[in-house]
Design an enzyme around this catalytic site. Structure first.
Site, PDB file in Angstrom:
ATOM      1  N   TYR A  51       0.855  -1.096   0.193  1.00 28.83           N
ATOM      2  CA  TYR A  51      -0.089   0.593  -0.110  1.00 28.83           C
ATOM      3  C   TYR A  51       0.519   1.152   0.027  1.00 28.83           C
ATOM      4  CZ  TYR A  51      -4.545  -1.951   0.136  1.00 28.83           C
ATOM      5  OH  TYR A  51      -5.946  -2.109  -0.205  1.00 28.83           O
ATOM      6  N   GLU A  53      -0.591   4.477  -0.351  1.00 29.38           N
ATOM      7  CA  GLU A  53      -1.688   5.563  -0.323  1.00 29.38           C
ATOM      8  C   GLU A  53      -0.854   7.322   0.374  1.00 29.38           C
ATOM      9  OE1 GLU A  53      -5.709   4.751   2.296  1.00 29.38           O
ATOM     10  OE2 GLU A  53      -5.991   2.845   1.295  1.00 29.38           O
ATOM     11  N   ASP A 198      -9.392  15.406 -23.031  1.00 27.58           N
ATOM     12  CA  ASP A 198      -9.063  13.955 -22.756  1.00 27.58           C
ATOM     13  C   ASP A 198      -8.415  13.309 -24.167  1.00 27.58           C
ATOM     14  OD1 ASP A 198      -8.892  10.939 -22.983  1.00 27.58           O
ATOM     15  OD2 ASP A 198     -11.186  11.064 -22.028  1.00 27.58           O
ATOM     16  N   THR A 224      -5.193   7.543 -21.176  1.00 30.48           N
ATOM     17  CA  THR A 224      -4.653   6.356 -20.477  1.00 30.48           C
ATOM     18  C   THR A 224      -2.952   6.801 -20.686  1.00 30.48           C
ATOM     19  OG1 THR A 224      -5.785   6.087 -22.682  1.00 30.48           O
ATOM     20  CG2 THR A 224      -7.054   5.508 -20.396  1.00 30.48           C
ATOM     21  N   LYS A 227      -2.674   3.420 -24.891  1.00 26.86           N
ATOM     22  CA  LYS A 227      -3.138   3.157 -26.163  1.00 26.86           C
ATOM     23  C   LYS A 227      -1.858   3.632 -26.513  1.00 26.86           C
ATOM     24  CE  LYS A 227      -7.910   4.485 -24.756  1.00 26.86           C
ATOM     25  NZ  LYS A 227      -8.187   5.208 -23.332  1.00 26.86           N
ATOM     26  N   ARG A 233      -2.024  -0.204 -18.584  1.00 25.74           N
ATOM     27  CA  ARG A 233      -3.445   0.078 -18.404  1.00 25.74           C
ATOM     28  C   ARG A 233      -3.671   0.688 -17.456  1.00 25.74           C
ATOM     29  NH1 ARG A 233      -7.986  -1.705 -22.028  1.00 25.74           N
ATOM     30  NH2 ARG A 233      -6.248  -2.995 -23.196  1.00 25.74           N
TER      31      ARG A 233
HETATM   32  N1  DSN Z   1     -12.927   2.160 -24.567  1.00 24.40           N
HETATM   33  C1  DSN Z   1     -11.624   2.938 -25.143  1.00 24.40           C
HETATM   34  C2  DSN Z   1     -12.235   2.645 -26.577  1.00 24.40           C
HETATM   35  O1  DSN Z   1     -11.371   1.633 -27.223  1.00 24.40           O
HETATM   36  O2  DSN Z   1     -11.491   4.603 -27.517  1.00 24.40           O
HETATM   37  C3  DSN Z   1     -12.098   4.514 -24.490  1.00 24.40           C
HETATM   38  O3  DSN Z   1     -11.635   4.307 -23.435  1.00 24.40           O
END
Ligand code: DSN
Length: 415
Positions: A51, A53, A198, A224, A227, A233
């Site tokens: 942990y 935190e 985003d 994120t 990607k 992830r």
């Molecule tokens: N669900 C994702 C996508 O496929 O675009 C984005 O979070």
């Protein structure tokens, strides 16, 4: 894997089958990618055991001295990569990163936000009625112009002037064109709203100059890390020093408890990889590959939403083919090509059926594929969609897919 195979042969078998699926198939889901051995090693390490935190230097648990170093490395590398003043690398996902920003700047039940509608390219967590974001805030959505199928910034400005929102959200999950983040920043400033971008899908492109970056213009930038950034992830938030305290408090203790420190270590690794010059080449190739794939599909008489792509993804409008997105997704699956059904701007079908198909090039580019392979992939898709019920045709394409993928590694750090 030997320990796992002994302890849990069922899960070991599932992982091996999934490895073979990834190895022998073409991954065209626009939001997916493949990570390096180094990222996998950090994710699967003993950094999961503790942990932590709190934040570096200010934890609620003893023994965090090495976790502090890992988190500081991740934060510093993210700031350097994007030129950001502050980074929070603790959000477990992109949706949690978005949630933290909403918590930071809006009152639950009262806040007013503006964002792109899910059916025209936005994301579930940008205020869809079925998501917490749509339930907790008053949401007004913009879409695309139905002729150009691109964002009309004049319309966004008009809505913002009327609504006077607390927060204007930009960014999308299924928008093939460049987003003008400065225009969004100017609109937000004009109506005295906070701005959030985003960039989950295009983070790698923004970091390497293949897409304009919102960092420094937009108040809060969420992403994120799995990607186009090609990491584990997870999620992250960037902002100016002015908002650092607000964001950090909203993430912890506002929204999450213990951070996933193995994931944070892996985020640090992916960000180190992203700071190498080769990451710019990789992102340039993602865009070139998307353009080559889009041109091949268009030459094969498939209509692309907005006529093409500026980034890593494209949307095929299947309306005049008389097939649904679901049918196309299933046919391509049989041919060894993974893609996803997607709504398109003039959508008449449900999100479970759809009239569109979304394709993206980050994962196949990580395997080392270039324009020549994109043209072959485009031909596979054209042939499959021409005759989706012809099982022999789909089997033949699958054999060619296996032959093609057999020439490329599954790991971006392995030539
Ligand atoms: N669900 C994702 C996508 O496929 O675009 C984005 O979070």
């Amino acid at each position: 894997m030997s320990g796992l195979a002994e302890t849990d042969p069922e899960i070991a078998e599932v992982i091996e089958k999934e490895r073979l699926r990834q190895l022998n198939g073409l991954e065209l889901i626009a939001s997916e990618n493949l990570v390096s051995h180094a990222v996998l090693e950090a994710m699967g390490s003993i950094m999961t055991n503790k942990y932590a935190e709190g934040y570096p230097g200010k934890r609620y648990y003893g023994g965090c001295e090495f976790y502090d170093i890992a988190e500081n490395l991740a934060r510093d590398r993210m700031k350097k990569l994007f030129g950001a003043e502050h980074a929070n690398v603790q959000p477990h996902s992109g949706t949690q990163a978005n949630m933290a920003v909403y918590f930071a700047v809006m009152e639950c039940g009262q806040g007013k936000m503006m964002s792109m509608s899910l059916s025209q390219g936005g994301h579930l967590s940008h205020g869809s009625p079925v998501s917490f974001s749509g339930k907790m805030y008053q949401v007004t959505q913009y879409g695309v112009d139905l002729e150009t199928e691109m964002i009309d910034y004049g319309v966004v400005e008009e809505i913002a002037r009327k609504l006077k929102p607390d927060l204007i959200v930009s960014g999308a999950s299924a928008y093939p064109r460049e987003i003008d983040f400065r225009a969004f920043a100017e609109i937000a400033e004009e109506v005295d709203a906070y701005s959030m971008a985003d960039i989950a899908h295009i983070a790698g492109l923004c970091a390497t100059g293949m897409h304009n970056s919102p960092v420094g213009h937009i108040d809060f930038v969420t992403t994120t890390t799995h990607k186009t950034l090609r990491g584990p992830r997870g999620g992250a938030i960037m902002c100016s020093s002015e908002y650092a305290g607000l964001v950090d408090k909203a993430v912890f203790p506002g929204m999450q408890g213990g951070p996933l420190m193995n994931t944070i270590a892996a985020k640090a690794v992916c960000l180190k990889e992203a700071l190498k010059p080769s990451f710019r080449d990789y992102n340039r190739q993602i865009v070139r590959n998307a353009q080559a794939l889009a041109e091949t599909l268009a030459d094969g008489d498939l209509r692309l939403v907005s006529g093409g792509t500026d980034n890593h993804l494209m949307l095929i409008d299947l309306t005049d083919r008389g097939i649904t997105g679901l049918e196309a997704e299933m046919a391509l699956g049989k041919a060894g090509i993974t893609a996803n059904k997607n709504t398109i701007p003039r959508e008449k079908r449900s999100p479970f059926v759809t009239s569109g198909l979304r394709l993206g090039t980050p994962a196949v580019t990580s395997r080392g594929m270039k324009e020549e392979e994109m043209r072959s992939i485009g031909e596979f898709i054209i042939r499959a969609l021409r005759d989706i019920h012809n099982e022999a045709n789909l089997r033949r394409i699958r054999e060619e897919v296996v032959e093609l993928t057999g020439r490329f590694s599954l790991y971006p750090d392995e030539p």
